[in-house]
Motif scaffolding. Structure first.
Motif, PDB file in Angstrom:
ATOM      1  N   UNK A   1       0.850  -1.184   0.000  1.00  0.00           N
ATOM      2  CA  UNK A   1       0.000   0.000   0.000  1.00  0.00           C
ATOM      3  C   UNK A   1       0.891   1.241   0.000  1.00  0.00           C
ATOM      4  N   UNK A   2       0.666   2.103  -1.004  1.00  0.00           N
ATOM      5  CA  UNK A   2       1.457   3.336  -1.098  1.00  0.00           C
ATOM      6  C   UNK A   2       0.633   4.570  -0.785  1.00  0.00           C
TER       7      UNK A   2
ATOM      8  N   UNK B   1     -10.340   4.038  -0.495  1.00  0.00           N
ATOM      9  CA  UNK B   1      -9.522   4.124  -1.697  1.00  0.00           C
ATOM     10  C   UNK B   1      -8.047   4.027  -1.293  1.00  0.00           C
ATOM     11  N   UNK B   2      -7.304   3.237  -2.037  1.00  0.00           N
ATOM     12  CA  UNK B   2      -5.878   3.111  -1.778  1.00  0.00           C
ATOM     13  C   UNK B   2      -5.197   2.639  -3.055  1.00  0.00           C
ATOM     14  N   UNK B   3      -3.885   2.670  -3.019  1.00  0.00           N
ATOM     15  CA  UNK B   3      -3.083   2.280  -4.184  1.00  0.00           C
ATOM     16  C   UNK B   3      -2.080   1.230  -3.742  1.00  0.00           C
ATOM     17  N   UNK B   4      -1.947   0.178  -4.527  1.00  0.00           N
ATOM     18  CA  UNK B   4      -0.942  -0.848  -4.275  1.00  0.00           C
ATOM     19  C   UNK B   4       0.085  -0.780  -5.388  1.00  0.00           C
ATOM     20  N   UNK B   5       1.297  -1.163  -5.019  1.00  0.00           N
ATOM     21  CA  UNK B   5       2.361  -1.060  -6.013  1.00  0.00           C
ATOM     22  C   UNK B   5       3.376  -2.163  -5.776  1.00  0.00           C
ATOM     23  N   UNK B   6       4.222  -2.323  -6.787  1.00  0.00           N
ATOM     24  CA  UNK B   6       5.413  -3.117  -6.641  1.00  0.00           C
ATOM     25  C   UNK B   6       6.562  -2.310  -7.247  1.00  0.00           C
TER      26      UNK B   6
ATOM     27  N   UNK C   1       2.243  -1.288   4.177  1.00  0.00           N
ATOM     28  CA  UNK C   1       1.871  -2.651   4.549  1.00  0.00           C
ATOM     29  C   UNK C   1       1.703  -3.506   3.301  1.00  0.00           C
ATOM     30  N   UNK C   2       2.168  -4.719   3.356  1.00  0.00           N
ATOM     31  CA  UNK C   2       2.029  -5.674   2.259  1.00  0.00           C
ATOM     32  C   UNK C   2       0.723  -6.436   2.457  1.00  0.00           C
TER      33      UNK C   2
ATOM     34  N   UNK D   1      -6.329  -9.107   2.982  1.00  0.00           N
ATOM     35  CA  UNK D   1      -5.669  -9.792   4.102  1.00  0.00           C
ATOM     36  C   UNK D   1      -4.209  -9.391   4.134  1.00  0.00           C
ATOM     37  N   UNK D   2      -3.628  -9.265   5.333  1.00  0.00           N
ATOM     38  CA  UNK D   2      -2.202  -8.963   5.398  1.00  0.00           C
ATOM     39  C   UNK D   2      -1.396 -10.147   4.890  1.00  0.00           C
ATOM     40  N   UNK D   3      -0.218  -9.871   4.433  1.00  0.00           N
ATOM     41  CA  UNK D   3       0.677 -10.897   3.913  1.00  0.00           C
ATOM     42  C   UNK D   3       1.910 -10.961   4.795  1.00  0.00           C
TER      43      UNK D   3
END
Length: 486
Positions: free
Chosen positions: A25-26, A38-43, A68-69, A93-95
């Motif tokens: 989560x960024x 609303x949120x953004x995930x990234x790699x 958080x991953x 779910x958390x990783x």
């Protein structure tokens, strides 16, 4: 194809695909009043905007944060009016560590609801524990840090060490057994410590079984697990949580400076108490020394001597008075006897003649030739005279015994009083005091030496003891002080 038709085609193609992805989560926007989060995930190479309806987000029960991953399940969706693509999240779910932290948080809430983290339940630490239990790994740095700290701050304490594994699935059971061993051996407080490590390394201290055993421990438990930011379930339920193993050792051991200050305060208090006791004893000795019995030797025997003199005076007055009374009674009896005898001699002549005639007649009858009547009278007279003499003698013996008993009883009180007075005189006699080992020192003039100020070096003295007099010469004097009195 129009733009709208193209967008509808793309939307239909995207929404038909459900995927599960993992990202960090960024960005996060969870504002009150919004219908979705609303949120953004990234790699490393891409980012994806996401949205999750509030009902789904609350059902997931996950507290998300930037960095958080997380693991997401959902589908792609396209907002045709703006031409924007979002990822519609069905579940979250958390990783990895995030999942572990969620489990630990849920357990923490459960134990807190049961009151295991209540400060009122926790035991106070002993001020000066002489037996300290230590439960940790025998190969880590934590054991050396604790022992070094205890040796520096409180070296008189005895450490009961139980080496256990602090990592792995069997670690919680081993820690519990180590705690039982040191408590059974007599530990007054237990240290459960471990050096730093990752969150996964510290997971044995988040075990529910270990937490409940810490709560049931009959002695206080102090934890020092990891570093300052690390907090575990064991820290939460322990009687005291320290930031590091060294801080845990410092928490159960008094500082040398505090001990020195305590010893100084106790020493000052003891000195003050001893000084007050000595002053009180000195004042009491002074009061005793000022009493007349110690200042004047005659005062000790004055009251008893006065009592002896009084008794002697009473005895001297009582004996003559008793003799005077007996003499007066004897004189009265003599006068009565003298007055009675003349009356007997002055009886009338007729009576005397009658008595003489009777006697003459009786004698003539005795001297006449014996007849039966005379013989019987003679026999009666011979039989009666010894009996009368015996009765008279018995009466005289009885009266003699009574007179002797009365005389003894008359003299016995005076004899007892004389014996008591003699015993008092003997008990109060200065010679009896000398016989018990005391002595009397007199100067050349015969005066009693009562103080060292009356004796000068070179002065001759006569020391009277029980069997004689010792002639001596003063070589020196020493005044009695408080220590001599004590």
């Amino acid at each position: 194809m129009s733009v709208s038709a193209a967008m509808q085609l793309a939307k239909g193609a995207l929404e038909g695909v459900t995927v599960r992805l993992v990202g960090e989560i960024s960005e996060l926007s969870n504002k009150p009043g919004y219908k979705a989060v609303y949120f953004t995930v990234k790699d490393k190479s891409a980012s994806l905007p996401c949205m999750m309806w509030n009902n789904r987000f609350r059902a997931a029960g996950v507290q998300v944060a930037v960095g958080q991953l997380v693991e997401l399940t959902g589908r792609f969706t396209l907002y045709a009016a703006k031409g924007r693509m979002n990822f519609d999240v069905f579940s979250l779910a958390p990783v990895g560590e995030g999942q572990l932290r969620l489990q630990v948080a849920n357990l923490a809430r459960k134990l807190s609801a049961e009151g295991l983290a209540d400060p009122a339940r926790k035991l106070p630490l002993p001020a000066y524990p002489l037996t300290i239990g230590l439960v940790t790994s025998p190969r880590g740095d934590a054991v050396h840090d604790v022992l070094r700290t205890l040796r520096r701050r409180f070296p008189v304490a005895r450490v009961l060490f139980s080496g256990v594994a602090v990592e792995g699935p069997q670690a919680p059971a081993g820690i519990v057994e180590g705690m039982r061993a040191v408590v059974h051996a007599g530990a007054e407080v237990v240290l459960v410590v471990r050096g730093g490590g990752s969150y996964e390394d510290l997971m044995p201290f988040n075990d529910e079984f270990l937490a409940r055993m810490i709560v049931k421990c009959p002695v206080p438990v102090v934890t020092g697990i990891g570093h300052e930011p690390d907090t575990s379930i064991a820290d939460m339920v322990a009687d005291l949580r320290a930031s590091t193993p060294t801080a845990a050792a410092e928490a159960v051991s008094p500082a040398r400076e505090n001990l020195e200050a305590l010893f100084d305060a106790r020493r000052s208090s003891l000195d003050a108490c001893v000084q007050r006791a000595l002053e009180g004893s000195a004042a009491q000795v002074g009061r005793f020394a000022g009493r007349p019995v110690f200042c004047d030797p005659n005062a000790l025997l004055a009251a008893s001597s006065q009592g002896v003199d009084l008794c002697a005076d009473r005895l001297g007055r009582a004996l003559p008075a008793s003799l005077d009374r007996d003499r007066a009674q004897a004189d009265r009896l003599r006068e009565r006897l003298g007055s009675a005898l003349p009356n007997a001699l002055t009886l009338d002549a007729a009576a005397v003649r009658r008595q003489r005639e009777r006697l003459t007649q009786a004698l003539s009858q005795v001297l006449d030739p014996p007849t039966s009547q005379t013989q019987r009278a003679r026999e009666r007279l011979v039989h009666v005279i010894p009996q009368a003499c015996e009765r008279t003698r018995m009466s005289l013996d009885h009266e003699q015994r009574r007179l002797r008993s009365a005389g003894c009883q008359l003299l016995e009180p005076f004899r007892r009083q004389a014996g008591l007075s003699a015993a008092q005189l003997d008990a109060l006699s200065p010679l009896a005091v000398l016989g018990r080992g005391y002595s009397i020192a007199r100067d050349g003039d015969g005066g009693v030496v009562k103080s060292v100020e009356q004796a000068k070096p070179g002065q001759p003295l006569d020391v009277t003891v029980s069997d004689g007099v010792i002639e001596c010469c003063v070589s020196g004097v020493r005044r009695a002080g408080v220590d001599d009195i004590a």
